[in-house]
Each structure stands twice: as C-alpha cells, then as structure tokens.
Scaffold this active site. Structure first.
Site, PDB file in Angstrom:
ATOM      1  N   CYS A 151       0.222   3.367  -9.218  1.00 31.15           N
ATOM      2  CA  CYS A 151       0.421   4.754  -8.760  1.00 31.15           C
ATOM      3  C   CYS A 151       1.247   5.598  -9.728  1.00 31.15           C
ATOM      4  O   CYS A 151       1.213   6.823  -9.661  1.00 31.15           O
ATOM      5  CB  CYS A 151       1.065   4.764  -7.377  1.00 31.15           C
ATOM      6  SG  CYS A 151       0.074   3.901  -6.159  1.00 31.15           S
ATOM      7  N   ASN A 161      -3.332   8.301  -0.186  1.00 27.80           N
ATOM      8  CA  ASN A 161      -2.735   7.843  -1.439  1.00 27.80           C
ATOM      9  C   ASN A 161      -3.864   7.497  -2.415  1.00 27.80           C
ATOM     10  O   ASN A 161      -4.571   6.510  -2.221  1.00 27.80           O
ATOM     11  CB  ASN A 161      -1.860   6.620  -1.142  1.00 27.80           C
ATOM     12  CG  ASN A 161      -1.175   6.066  -2.378  1.00 27.80           C
ATOM     13  OD1 ASN A 161      -1.500   6.432  -3.508  1.00 27.80           O
ATOM     14  ND2 ASN A 161      -0.229   5.165  -2.170  1.00 27.80           N
ATOM     15  N   HIS A 213       4.240  11.837  -6.042  1.00 27.34           N
ATOM     16  CA  HIS A 213       3.150  10.927  -5.679  1.00 27.34           C
ATOM     17  C   HIS A 213       2.956  11.008  -4.164  1.00 27.34           C
ATOM     18  O   HIS A 213       3.921  11.039  -3.400  1.00 27.34           O
ATOM     19  CB  HIS A 213       3.541   9.503  -6.100  1.00 27.34           C
ATOM     20  CG  HIS A 213       2.582   8.466  -5.633  1.00 27.34           C
ATOM     21  ND1 HIS A 213       1.219   8.616  -5.738  1.00 27.34           N
ATOM     22  CD2 HIS A 213       2.780   7.249  -5.043  1.00 27.34           C
ATOM     23  CE1 HIS A 213       0.628   7.543  -5.242  1.00 27.34           C
ATOM     24  NE2 HIS A 213       1.547   6.701  -4.811  1.00 27.34           N
TER      25      HIS A 213
HETATM   26  O1  UT7 Z   1       1.723   4.083  -3.666  1.00 33.27           O
HETATM   27  C1  UT7 Z   1       2.650   3.086  -3.930  1.00 33.27           C
HETATM   28  C2  UT7 Z   1       3.808   3.224  -3.100  1.00 33.27           C
HETATM   29  N1  UT7 Z   1       3.472   2.969  -1.711  1.00 33.27           N
HETATM   30  C3  UT7 Z   1       4.297   3.386  -0.813  1.00 33.27           C
HETATM   31  O2  UT7 Z   1       5.255   4.025  -1.142  1.00 33.27           O
HETATM   32  C4  UT7 Z   1       4.046   2.991   0.621  1.00 33.27           C
HETATM   33  C5  UT7 Z   1       5.384   2.676   1.253  1.00 33.27           C
HETATM   34  N2  UT7 Z   1       5.334   2.238   2.620  1.00 33.27           N
HETATM   35  C6  UT7 Z   1       4.979   3.043   3.640  1.00 33.27           C
HETATM   36  O3  UT7 Z   1       4.542   4.151   3.457  1.00 33.27           O
HETATM   37  C7  UT7 Z   1       5.221   2.540   5.053  1.00 33.27           C
HETATM   38  O4  UT7 Z   1       5.999   1.379   5.005  1.00 33.27           O
HETATM   39  C8  UT7 Z   1       3.918   2.255   5.844  1.00 33.27           C
HETATM   40  C9  UT7 Z   1       3.227   3.564   6.198  1.00 33.27           C
HETATM   41  C10 UT7 Z   1       2.995   1.371   5.033  1.00 33.27           C
HETATM   42  C11 UT7 Z   1       4.254   1.527   7.159  1.00 33.27           C
HETATM   43  O5  UT7 Z   1       5.176   2.297   7.907  1.00 33.27           O
HETATM   44  P1  UT7 Z   1       6.485   1.629   8.516  1.00 33.27           P
HETATM   45  O6  UT7 Z   1       7.164   2.653   9.285  1.00 33.27           O
HETATM   46  O7  UT7 Z   1       7.250   1.001   7.370  1.00 33.27           O
HETATM   47  O8  UT7 Z   1       5.892   0.554   9.469  1.00 33.27           O
HETATM   48  P2  UT7 Z   1       6.078  -1.025   9.461  1.00 33.27           P
HETATM   49  O9  UT7 Z   1       5.369  -1.627   8.291  1.00 33.27           O
HETATM   50  O10 UT7 Z   1       7.525  -1.358   9.634  1.00 33.27           O
HETATM   51  O11 UT7 Z   1       5.299  -1.423  10.776  1.00 33.27           O
HETATM   52  C12 UT7 Z   1       5.724  -0.934  12.059  1.00 33.27           C
HETATM   53  C13 UT7 Z   1       4.715  -1.411  13.093  1.00 33.27           C
HETATM   54  C14 UT7 Z   1       4.375  -2.882  12.974  1.00 33.27           C
HETATM   55  O12 UT7 Z   1       4.203  -3.393  14.288  1.00 33.27           O
HETATM   56  P3  UT7 Z   1       5.374  -4.267  14.984  1.00 33.27           P
HETATM   57  O13 UT7 Z   1       5.577  -5.438  14.091  1.00 33.27           O
HETATM   58  O14 UT7 Z   1       6.567  -3.358  15.049  1.00 33.27           O
HETATM   59  O15 UT7 Z   1       4.791  -4.595  16.309  1.00 33.27           O
HETATM   60  C15 UT7 Z   1       3.049  -2.897  12.282  1.00 33.27           C
HETATM   61  O16 UT7 Z   1       2.271  -4.016  12.584  1.00 33.27           O
HETATM   62  O17 UT7 Z   1       3.489  -0.702  12.912  1.00 33.27           O
HETATM   63  C16 UT7 Z   1       2.418  -1.644  12.839  1.00 33.27           C
HETATM   64  N3  UT7 Z   1       1.355  -1.083  12.009  1.00 33.27           N
HETATM   65  C17 UT7 Z   1       0.396  -0.307  12.486  1.00 33.27           C
HETATM   66  N4  UT7 Z   1       0.144   0.157  13.714  1.00 33.27           N
HETATM   67  C18 UT7 Z   1      -0.918   0.959  13.875  1.00 33.27           C
HETATM   68  C19 UT7 Z   1       1.177  -1.244  10.677  1.00 33.27           C
HETATM   69  N5  UT7 Z   1       0.083  -0.571  10.274  1.00 33.27           N
HETATM   70  C20 UT7 Z   1      -0.412   0.014  11.380  1.00 33.27           C
HETATM   71  C21 UT7 Z   1      -1.514   0.867  11.611  1.00 33.27           C
HETATM   72  N6  UT7 Z   1      -1.722   1.313  12.867  1.00 33.27           N
HETATM   73  N7  UT7 Z   1      -2.352   1.255  10.614  1.00 33.27           N
END
Ligand code: UT7
Length: 324
Positions: free
Chosen positions: A115, A281, A251
């Site tokens: 990225c 993204n 980004h």
């Molecule tokens: O381009 C390179 C750089 N990339 C980035 O900068 C991406 C960085 N990361 C992010 O943007 C975020 O971490 C995400 C958008 C990927 C995830 O958001 P988050 O607030 O960090 O969520 P999380 O990974 O802590 O997950 C929270 C919950 C989990 O469920 P439990 O374990 O709390 O029950 C996940 O399983 O959300 C769940 N989850 C989803 N739920 C519905 C993860 N993906 C999804 C989804 N739909 N698509």
C-alpha cells in the site's frame, strides 16, 4: 540551480463493476452497518475477468499524459507500484511502456511496497529527476487486489478494491516535491501478508489458495502511530508547521485511521481527501486515485502544499510533501 519534480498532470481509472456492501452481506457473515462503521467503506470496484493491472494502469496513464500535455515519447522513466503485477516478469512497468508506445529505451521498473508503493515510487522518481538524469517521469500505482483476496474471509474481503492512479512528474525550477521519507520494518511482515509466492508455497498459488491475511487490529494500531509520526517527521524536515499544510492525501485503508491522522495534524476532515467510501482500499492505487479525483474536482489547486502518506505490508510506510 535547484530542480524539483513537479506534478504536471494526474489521471486515474476504475473498473466498471461496483461491489456493494449489500452484495457482500450475501457472500460472508457481515453487514453494511459493520463495514461502514468500522471502515467507512460503502462500495469498491472489482476488475472484470481478464481485466488486468496493466489495463487499469494504461487508462490512468493516458489520462495523466493528456492532463500534462505530454507526448508518451517524452517520458524518460516509468515507475509502477503494484503488488498484483500482470506477470511474474517482465515488470508491469515494461508492459505499460509497450502499451504507451514509449520506444526511447528509457528505464521502466516496478516497485513492490504494497500500500505504500506509490509513495516509494514517487520518492524514487523524484530522486531520478532531482539527480538530473530524468526530465519527465510517469509514476503509477495500479492494483487488481481482488485477485489476492479470499472472498470467503470477512476479515479481508470487505476492505479491498481495484483501481489505478498516475502522475506525470516534470523537472521544474519553481516548485514540486520538497521532501519525502520512506520507512520499512520487516519484523512486522506476518501481520499483513500473502504467505505464498513463486519460491515459497507455489503449490498453494497453483491451487488458487494464496490470499491476503491480516491481523487487522494490530495493523490498525501500528498505522495510527506510524502515520502520525511520519507527518511530524516530514514537517520537521522541512521546517514547516501544521498550519502550512493545505491538504492531506492519505492512504485509504480505514476512515478511523484517516481521522486519527487528521487529528494529529490538527486539520479538519474537509482538508483531507477521502475516497474510501467509494473505492475501499486499493493498495498502491489509493493515494494517486484520491489525488487525481481531488485535482479534477478543483479541490487541490496549484501552489498549495500537499502531504501524501501511506502504510502497507512489510511494514512499509512513507510520506511525500509537495507544492502542487
Ligand atoms: O492497507 C494496509 C493497511 N491496512 C490497514 O490499515 C487496515 C487496518 N485495520 C483495520 O482497518 C481494522 O482493524 C479492521 C477494519 C480490519 C477491523 O476493525 P476492528 O475494529 O479492528 O475489528 P476487529 O478485527 O477487532 O474485530 C472486531 C469483531 C470481531 O468479532 P469478535 O471477535 O469481537 O466477536 C471480528 O470477528 O468484528 C468481527 N469482524 C467482522 N464482523 C462483521 C471482522 N470482520 C468483520 C466483518 N463483518 N467484515
């Protein structure tokens, strides 16, 4: 006499196919509400079958050449940032050079910094131009990231999209890129990766099982800190204050990361170019796509100071400061 690399023209291109959050709801266990509130994404573009990174790069480049009023034969460097090249080799930059009928034997190569690829590519092209070796460079970020996504993995498939953006950089005595900073730390490589490739796990590639894996919340925390720090670093390098910045082109990975960068810079979100809602993204394409849209909409104007920043797998991260 100081020579700068100045953006003479910008271009971008997106595949026609729009994939909405509602469609994703029928593919994986997710919801439009979750995707919008956690990421800021509503829809993304997906390349058609047979549509390649070079196809998208070609359209974006033609737009940028047209905007710059530059003949392809005057391009004496092509740098193309991508993680999803058309072929293992030659580089997509060489394929693009042929498409654009650039036949002057000037150098062309790809940059792989995921990225952050476009920031790395801009930095390199800037060094070629300010070193006096190149007068007019085509710098492209292009991806068909959908090809390395597991469409059954809700942790990643809701985030990414396809597209391309390009700029023509010309040697100029007045203004242009004034600073750029690149960083990488390979110790973080497992937090965001495709763990298979040509010389490792090629059987998985052949079986069609080599996809992006991400530990999202770890990447998120690192990105907020690193992108905040690098803005301070680039300002300090230039002896500028936060008030001197007209636009931030970040980004487009997550609206919450973008908001944190804006807060750290002390600027309101209306000084930040945000396209994540419609593009998702697009990896190396995200910064030049957002930049092109903002230039064409008349938001970013000549003479204004712009910071671009990105973070990607590796980790790699970087920032470029320019007077547009
Ligand atoms: O381009 C390179 C750089 N990339 C980035 O900068 C991406 C960085 N990361 C992010 O943007 C975020 O971490 C995400 C958008 C990927 C995830 O958001 P988050 O607030 O960090 O969520 P999380 O990974 O802590 O997950 C929270 C919950 C989990 O469920 P439990 O374990 O709390 O029950 C996940 O399983 O959300 C769940 N989850 C989803 N739920 C519905 C993860 N993906 C999804 C989804 N739909 N698509």
């Amino acid at each position: 006499m100081t020579i700068f690399a100045r953006v003479a023209g910008t271009g971008s291109s997106l595949p026609d196919r729009i994939l909405t959050n509602q469609e994703l709801e029928s593919m994986v266990d997710t919801s439009d509400e979750w995707i919008q509130s956690r990421t800021g994404i509503s829809e993304r573009r997906i390349a058609a079958e047979g549509e390649t990174t070079c196809d998208l790069a070609e359209k974006a480049s033609l737009d940028a050449l047209d905007a710059a009023g530059v003949d392809p034969q005057d391009i004496d460097l092509v740098v193309l940032a991508t993680t999803t090249p058309d072929q293992v080799f030659p580089s997509t930059a060489c394929l693009l050079q042929e498409r654009l009928k650039i036949s002057n034997n000037s150098p062309a190569f790809d940059v792989q910094a995921v990225c952050s690829g476009f920031i790395y590519a801009l930095d390199l092209a800037n060094k070629f131009i300010t070193g006096g070796n190149v007068k007019c460079a085509l710098v492209v970020g292009a991806e068909t990231f959908s090809r390395i996504i597991d469409w059954t993995d809700r942790n990643t498939c809701v985030l990414f999209g396809d597209g391309a953006g390009a700029v023509v950089l010309k040697a100029d005595q007045e203004s242009g890129i004034t600073s750029s900073i690149l960083h990488a730390n390979g110790a973080y490589n497992r937090l965001l990766h495709v763990p298979h490739g040509v010389s490792k796990g090629f059987d998985r590639v052949q079986a069609g099982g080599a996809f992006t894996q991400m530990q999202g919340s770890e990447v998120f925390k690192f990105a907020v800190r690193a992108l905040g720090d690098i803005v301070d670093e680039v300002l300090e390098k230039e002896g500028l204050s936060k008030n001197d910045i007209d636009w931030l082109v970040p980004h487009q990975a997550n609206i919450r990361i973008i908001s944190a960068s804006a807060k750290r810079l002390g600027i309101s979100l209306d000084k930040v170019i945000v396209t994540i809602e419609r593009h998702g993204n697009t990896s190396a394409a995200s910064v030049p796509l957002a930049f092109d849209e903002a230039v064409r909409e008349g938001k970013i104007k000549r003479g204004q100071r712009v910071i671009m920043e990105a973070l990607g797998g590796g980790f790699t991260w970087g920032a470029v400061l320019m007077v547009y």
